[in-house]
Design a protein around this motif. Sequence first.
Motif, PDB file in Angstrom:
ATOM      1  N   LYS A   4       1.037  -1.245   0.010  1.00  0.00           N
ATOM      2  CA  LYS A   4      -0.085  -0.016   0.013  1.00  0.00           C
ATOM      3  C   LYS A   4       0.946   1.333   0.038  1.00  0.00           C
ATOM      4  N   PHE A   5       0.652   1.955  -1.022  1.00  0.00           N
ATOM      5  CA  PHE A   5       1.793   3.169  -0.887  1.00  0.00           C
ATOM      6  C   PHE A   5       0.896   4.506  -1.092  1.00  0.00           C
ATOM      7  N   HIS A   6       1.812   5.752  -0.799  1.00  0.00           N
ATOM      8  CA  HIS A   6       1.371   7.071  -0.756  1.00  0.00           C
ATOM      9  C   HIS A   6       2.312   7.823  -1.171  1.00  0.00           C
ATOM     10  N   ILE A   7       2.064   8.730  -1.780  1.00  0.00           N
ATOM     11  CA  ILE A   7       3.042   9.872  -2.382  1.00  0.00           C
ATOM     12  C   ILE A   7       2.708  11.189  -1.873  1.00  0.00           C
ATOM     13  N   ILE A   8       3.704  12.069  -1.113  1.00  0.00           N
ATOM     14  CA  ILE A   8       3.596  13.252  -0.612  1.00  0.00           C
ATOM     15  C   ILE A   8       4.156  14.009  -1.781  1.00  0.00           C
ATOM     16  N   THR A   9       3.713  15.358  -2.238  1.00  0.00           N
ATOM     17  CA  THR A   9       4.485  15.958  -3.285  1.00  0.00           C
ATOM     18  C   THR A   9       4.590  17.423  -2.972  1.00  0.00           C
ATOM     19  N   TYR A  10       5.760  18.000  -3.276  1.00  0.00           N
ATOM     20  CA  TYR A  10       6.134  19.166  -2.928  1.00  0.00           C
ATOM     21  C   TYR A  10       6.292  19.834  -4.266  1.00  0.00           C
ATOM     22  N   GLY A  11       6.146  21.147  -4.262  1.00  0.00           N
ATOM     23  CA  GLY A  11       6.781  21.779  -5.727  1.00  0.00           C
ATOM     24  C   GLY A  11       5.638  22.269  -6.606  1.00  0.00           C
ATOM     25  N   CYS A  12       6.270  22.308  -7.975  1.00  0.00           N
ATOM     26  CA  CYS A  12       5.772  23.018  -8.843  1.00  0.00           C
ATOM     27  C   CYS A  12       4.445  21.757  -9.808  1.00  0.00           C
ATOM     28  N   GLN A  13       3.967  22.151 -10.883  1.00  0.00           N
ATOM     29  CA  GLN A  13       2.914  21.388 -11.280  1.00  0.00           C
ATOM     30  C   GLN A  13       3.673  20.143 -12.137  1.00  0.00           C
ATOM     31  N   MET A  14       5.013  20.331 -12.501  1.00  0.00           N
ATOM     32  CA  MET A  14       5.616  19.263 -12.908  1.00  0.00           C
ATOM     33  C   MET A  14       5.832  17.866 -11.980  1.00  0.00           C
ATOM     34  N   ASN A  15       6.182  18.239 -10.921  1.00  0.00           N
ATOM     35  CA  ASN A  15       6.160  17.346  -9.773  1.00  0.00           C
ATOM     36  C   ASN A  15       5.029  16.666  -9.404  1.00  0.00           C
ATOM     37  N   ARG A  16       3.815  17.398  -9.534  1.00  0.00           N
ATOM     38  CA  ARG A  16       2.466  16.835  -9.392  1.00  0.00           C
ATOM     39  C   ARG A  16       2.058  15.988 -10.648  1.00  0.00           C
TER      40      ARG A  16
END
Length: 439
Positions: A4-16
């Motif tokens: 089971k995984f989860h991704i936390i995203t910081y930064g710009c739209q490219m990272n999203r």
Amino acid sequence: MKKKFHIITYGCQMNRYDSAVLRSFLEEKGHRWTDDVVDADLIIVNTCTVRQHAENRAIGRLEELVSLKRKHPDKKVGIIGCVAQELGEKILKKIPTLDFVVGTDKISAIADIIDGTAEGKVYTDIDEKFYGLASPPHIEDGDFSAFVTIMRGCDNFCSYCIVPYVRGRERSKPPQKIIDEIKWAAERGVVEITLLGQNVNSYRYGDIDFPKLLEMVAQIENIARIRFITNHPKDFSKKILDVVEKYRNKIPASFHLPLQSGSDKILAAMNRKYTISQYLSIVEDIYRRFPDAIITTDIIVGFPGEDENDFLQTISALNEIGFGGIFAFRYSVRNGTTSAKLKDNVPETEKIARLNEIIKLGIRLAQKYSRKQIGTIQKVLLGNISKKNPEFITSTAPSGRVVLIPRKEFFKKFVDVKIEKASTWVLWGKPIIFHNKPF
Ligand code: SF4
């Protein structure tokens, strides 16, 4: 074993976008997404290094997350994205219990890490042929808008920017891959696409340059609106405006065109490769062809050597252009960039004062733009129920401004709205005509 995984995203739209693609990639391999970070067996933090503050936040969050491993030693926690690329092994000195450090071009290594077939913890080689994982980005049920990255890396080497060092040289994604991805999103109900790149204007794949690509995207059925970020004034061409004009019903005259400074001396020190008069002539061209255009920008204050006169030139340019939105930042040194060798000689108090002045001006100009929209009829795409104002539906105007319309009216996706009220960033509207099909 499946995770089971989860991704936390910081930064710009490219990272999203990268996180959305990674999610699809892992789901295709049989792993399962969870919204609950504590419940996840695998936690991935996608990071941004464009400013020291963003980097510190991500590292702080990772330190919190690895503490979960004390109670649950089987959990895996890892870092991906620009901080992973920039710091590599060094992060393990700060956080030795991290399970992996995967840079921007080695993202597929995560599958081997999960399977236990990977050797080592650090994967940060730059791969100049990497266009991104083959998986399409994850799209939530009901999403009406999606990002599509059209290129990776940057060749511009603005003197303050770390991106070319961590994202590598500019690579344009094959046009067919972009078109297939957009069609795939359209089949899932997406009607608005934002094309992403550090400098979309320099996109080139064989004979296909950015204006040609934009035209190809505009011809895709069921895509009602196309946006693109970020532009670079040195590569922004009349041919782009020709395509916008030809497909006005789909491509709004909404341009994010980073100026960074109104002083030629500072622009040269930033290695931006245009002068203020070249920038003004682009703006003049845009307003001449699209009198209702919205132009937004980025400004950095307190760059080394910026004196009072340079700053006043910036203020004067901002007033003259009348931007619909200004994103202002205080200069901070990024180690490894060219400007890090310059003396950071504008005192912090002065940087803060200049930043505050630009922010205030940005708010005034944004309010002016928004108020001008009152009484106009705008074609908006209906989105989701507003989190802040649940009795309203959020939608986006061609300019990108959020438009709130009463929830009881929400039953079609395309609507002509009469704008009745405006705050700085939000417009309130009354639906006039509903359309079953894109405009
Ligand atoms: S264009 Fe300049 S600011 Fe933008 S990513 Fe490239 S180097 Fe950085």
